[in-house]
Design an enzyme around this catalytic site. Sequence first.
Site, short mmCIF file in Angstrom:
data_model
loop_
_atom_site.label_atom_id
_atom_site.label_comp_id
_atom_site.label_asym_id
_atom_site.label_seq_id
_atom_site.Cartn_x
_atom_site.Cartn_y
_atom_site.Cartn_z
N GLU A 1 1.35 35.25 56.26
CA GLU A 1 2.51 36.05 56.61
C GLU A 1 2.98 36.64 55.28
O GLU A 1 3.61 35.94 54.47
CB GLU A 1 3.62 35.21 57.24
CG GLU A 1 4.83 36.04 57.64
CD GLU A 1 6.00 35.21 58.13
OE1 GLU A 1 6.75 35.70 58.99
OE2 GLU A 1 6.18 34.08 57.63
N ASP B 1 3.22 30.48 56.63
CA ASP B 1 4.56 31.03 56.80
C ASP B 1 5.11 31.48 55.45
O ASP B 1 5.00 30.77 54.45
CB ASP B 1 5.46 29.95 57.42
CG ASP B 1 6.90 30.41 57.59
OD1 ASP B 1 7.13 31.33 58.38
OD2 ASP B 1 7.78 29.83 56.92
#
Length: 702
Positions: A378, A342
């Site tokens: 990401e 993330d």
Amino acid sequence: MQVWPGEAYPLGATYDGAGTNFAVYTEAADRVELCLLHDDGSETAVELRESDAFVRHAYVPGVMPGQRYGFRAHGPYDPGRGLRCNSAKLLLDPYAKAVSGSVRWGEEVYGYHFDAPEKRNDLDSAPHTMTSVVINPYFDWGDDRRPRTEYHHTVIYEAHVKGLTMRHPGLPDELRGTYAALAHPAIIEHLAQLGVTALELMPVHQFVNDHRLVDMGLNNYWGYNTIGFFAPHNAYASWGDRGQQVLEFKSAVRALHEAGIEVILDVVYNHTAEGNHLGPTLSFRGLDNPSYYRLADDPRYYTDTTGTGNSLLMRSPHVLQLIMDSLRYWVTEMHVDGFRFDLAATLARQFHEVDRLSSFFDLVQQDPVVSQVKLIAEPWDVGEGGYQVGNFPPLWTEWNGKYRDTVRDLWRGEPRAVGEFASRLTGSSDLYQDDGRRPLASINFVTCHDGFTLRDLVSYDQKHNSANGEDNRDGESYNRSWNCGVEGETGDPDVLALRARQMRNFVATLMLSQGVPMISHGDEFARTQGGNNNAYCQDNEVSWVAWPDGGAELLEFTRAMVWLRKDHPVFRRRRFFHGRPVEGTHDDLSDIAWFTPEGREMTQRDWDSAQASALTVFLNGNAISEPGPRGERIADDSFLLMFNASPKQLDFVVPVDHGRQWQVVVDTARADGVPPGTGPKAGAGERLTLVDRSLTVLQRPA
């Protein structure tokens, strides 16, 4: 109670069959107490007198699995210097393998008083906070084998443990929303029939429900609020939180592996649940605030590139050790197959700017365990210069946000979309080729947990997030969505038919694109969140997948598209297209060619045309340049992909020099999508009529 010196390594609580070794790092604290917690609310304090390189440690004979514990750090509380030790706060072990309980929000878990933030708060947090748990590390893995699916065979399915399983009619009530549900035959059968090879789980590291959300009657449903990087989230366990969650998670991984399905974890190493300078003191802040967090020039405050209040200090050797130890633990002890990071750009911020040669990537590159599993970035965060799509090191794959945006633009009718769409369809060589990566570096997706579901993407122009309690201010306002003429739910049959066609267009485009496809859970049968594009706090039927009672047309179409891709290597090439005939393939035709709907090869003028919204792509199955695993030549059928993203019906001419006889195998204008082998035939030079906003695939045998 006997207390022996113990060892400084490994960090955390390590049970050996006779007792437990405890070790915790802190340079800021003057003294550390290990607190063994009892069910009557009392605690036994053991001072960790031994210290090696700022690691305090002790071995306590007789401490068994299931024992709850925490630490109290005695030392300076001086926020002006970035120091926030406070022995009144019971702290989680940063290396805890399991966590019991949850936070009961109140002033007790904060290091300051609400009415006087500059004043130290000495209220005891122990009755109000989570506790670490000693676990038994032994587990019978049997003959568990990691599937080790190569990227070109990979189909990723992003899912939430609770959201995927909470409403499944075939699951017992006591298993819904748990790790055990993932191992249930009903879930595994669905994934296997869909053709999924990897289950990418949204955060399962122990996380915290934010104080603000709890006060609003909401929860941090997504879980991007980690407090324990080694512990499976305890709320997803069906039968206890004193270590049972570890056994249940391992059992789920074992069952998924047996079905040939990999497990990838969405991990949040960029920040913790302790928030900004007004956040709670739960673990890292109380142990060694300046070693764990990136502090601002005024060390009372935090540098925040994540939008969550804090960012971990990626140039700290102790933070890097924590992350690498966590990654290795999940691979070696929990048998997971990869990670999706993330806001991964934050991990690259060694100093200020994003640096792809930062220490974190150096460590991953040389690590013999972590470097061998799937690593997905990401590739952005909210800091300056944080959008880094295409800029991660060669070992990494990336969520391709540009793929998502371009495909959405094409099908909603944005002008000048076809040029970039061609690049996205063929693996985004403009992003990945210059650093030696290949099409498989691109994780392609149209939807994910963050944003509209597939059905909402074609049903809403605007976000509808009022249920989140922020007056619809939260969530992305620019979604590249199109409601097909009516906002939200409707009974208009024409609008519903168009929406269904658009969903088939997106699914087909995803599966026909070079790269690695990712499906968001429930999109295969058109789940809706009612237009909520930021359902992070909706732990309810807004987010939980509503499973269809019977066969759903979109589900059957999605299955057919996944299996079409799996059956044909021309859709999952390991090298970029050459745009010319390939030497050694005995074929005079280019490996790829682009045509106007009239059947003539595209010119630069065609690519530059603002009105261009339709094209035909020829994929030559007889000109695949990469060899098979034993060096053999790979040959496949050839395909014509006809895209009509325009708002009107168009005639497409089958190119005359690229095959005499073709058969339609996909037609998104039909509700059934044309199951393979049943479509009409078309010869070279013949015309096919494509309705507005539709896609047709023609196949020619090798």
